[in-house]
Design a protein around this motif. Structure first.
Motif, short mmCIF file in Angstrom:
data_model
loop_
_atom_site.label_atom_id
_atom_site.label_comp_id
_atom_site.label_asym_id
_atom_site.label_seq_id
_atom_site.Cartn_x
_atom_site.Cartn_y
_atom_site.Cartn_z
N SER A 70 -2.81 9.83 3.31
CA SER A 70 -1.91 9.32 2.43
C SER A 70 -1.51 7.96 2.35
O SER A 70 -2.11 7.03 3.38
N THR A 71 -0.88 7.38 1.37
CA THR A 71 -0.54 5.99 1.36
C THR A 71 0.81 5.99 0.39
O THR A 71 0.86 6.68 -0.48
N ASP A 72 1.64 4.85 0.91
CA ASP A 72 2.69 4.70 0.13
C ASP A 72 2.45 3.37 -0.65
O ASP A 72 3.59 2.75 -1.26
N GLY A 73 1.39 2.94 -0.66
CA GLY A 73 0.95 1.75 -1.58
C GLY A 73 0.75 0.58 -0.66
O GLY A 73 -0.01 -0.45 -0.83
N THR A 74 1.68 0.48 0.51
CA THR A 74 1.65 -0.37 1.55
C THR A 74 0.92 -0.03 2.83
O THR A 74 0.28 -1.14 3.32
N THR A 75 1.15 1.25 3.27
CA THR A 75 0.36 1.42 4.38
C THR A 75 -0.32 2.52 4.29
O THR A 75 0.07 3.58 3.36
N SER A 88 -0.89 5.25 11.36
CA SER A 88 -1.00 4.36 10.17
C SER A 88 -1.39 3.11 10.61
O SER A 88 -1.62 2.53 11.58
N THR A 134 -2.06 -0.68 8.26
CA THR A 134 -1.88 -1.72 6.92
C THR A 134 -3.06 -2.85 6.80
O THR A 134 -3.45 -3.48 7.86
N LYS A 146 -5.48 -0.92 -3.75
CA LYS A 146 -5.22 0.45 -3.55
C LYS A 146 -6.16 0.87 -2.25
O LYS A 146 -7.04 0.43 -1.95
N SER A 162 -0.79 9.61 -3.02
CA SER A 162 0.77 9.30 -2.38
C SER A 162 1.06 10.20 -1.41
O SER A 162 2.04 10.37 -0.32
N GLU A 163 0.94 11.89 -1.79
CA GLU A 163 1.11 12.69 -0.97
C GLU A 163 0.12 13.08 0.05
O GLU A 163 -1.10 12.93 -0.18
N THR A 190 -1.73 6.16 6.02
CA THR A 190 -1.26 7.32 7.04
C THR A 190 -2.17 8.42 7.05
O THR A 190 -2.79 8.77 6.34
#
Length: 273
Positions: A56-61, A86, A88, A118, A43-44, A63
């Motif tokens: 990284s990823t925020d779960g949806t996208t 980014s 998706t 994931k 996530s970081e 980056t």
């Protein structure tokens, strides 16, 4: 198992053509023999192995942040990555996203993948020794006794069956469209194997047999041509092939449905690489 007449010249020629095409497809640039890593994104924004930039990823996208000096370019357009980009994906989708390295900057392609909901990346490096030292998959000799007649019994609707995959952290789903039923010499009962739909009406059968882990990989698959109008099919186990996970630890290939087993030594098709 040979109990039938010897192979005809036409059968052998067709099989040799199939083998040549198969080996050529495996040896493709940035193909399955070039995988050198599989890494989940955090996530970081973090450095990853083998690839420049912060991922990284925020779960949806997913980056990626990189500077021009990192040498990353977009696979699709060749544009340099300078800043943050980014992408998706849906589950099970993949994207050949960025590339770098080598004299022309395309030696390594970074594949973005979504598995088990994931984000992960896989590196595909054309200098991988698995590719550069590849000279074909070992196989059993062609045996006409392993060309079997069977029948396809379609389900009224496809059934989703949970399965494991080559990666213990990734669960899979097998969309069974019906069962292929056939007899194997030496097996007292009919064999029934779940089948998935392939292109143009063909069927894909993923199976275990007694050679697994000895002369063959832990499981294999065979594509069965489109059933005839009466439901009859031909299963040619000389065309049984390995999944990519036989060649690389970085695959997420589907395992057979529980019970998709043939309780004899299927000494036909591809062996352990």
């Amino acid at each position: 198992m040979s109990t039938s007449a010897p192979a005809t010249d036409a059968q052998l020629e067709r099989w040799q053509r199939f083998r040549a095409g198969r080996n050529e497809a495996l040896a493709a640039e940035h193909g399955w023999l070039t995988l050198t890593s599989f890494q989940w994104l955090e996530s970081e924004p973090s450095a990853v192995e083998l690839v420049p930039g912060l991922w990284s990823t925020d779960g949806t996208t997913a980056t990626l942040t990189a500077g021009a000096t990192d040498g990353l370019t977009l696979v699709e357009t060749g544009e340099p990555v300078d800043g943050t980009i980014s992408a998706t994906l849906q589950d099970e989708e993949s994207l050949m996203w960025v590339q770098y390295g080598g004299s022309d900057g395309t030696q390594v392609v970074v594949e973005l993948a979504m598995r088990a909901d994931k984000y992960a990346i896989r590196t595909r490096d054309d200098s991988s020794p698995v590719l550069t030292e590849f000279d074909g998959v070992p196989t059993y000799e062609f045996d006409p006794a392993w060309v079997l007649e069977g029948r396809f019994e379609a389900y009224p609707e496809p059934v989703d069956v949970p399965i494991a995959t080559a990666n213990p952290l990734v669960d899979g789903v097998h969309r069974s469209v019906g069962e292929i039923v056939f007899r194997v010499p030496g097996v007292p009962h009919e064999v029934r194997l779940h089948a998935e739909a392939e292109k143009l009406g063909a069927l894909n059968v993923t199976f275990h047999d007694e050679t697994n882990g000895n002369t063959t990989d832990d499981w294999r698959k065979v594509v069965v041509p489109r059933p005839r109008p009466d439901g009859s099919v031909v299963l040619d186990f000389n065309r049984a092939i390995n999944y990519p996970s036989a060649f690389t630890p970085y695959g997420t290939c589907p395992m057979p449905v529980k019970g998709n087993s043939i309780d004899v030594f299927v000494e036909a098709g591809e062996k352990l690489p």
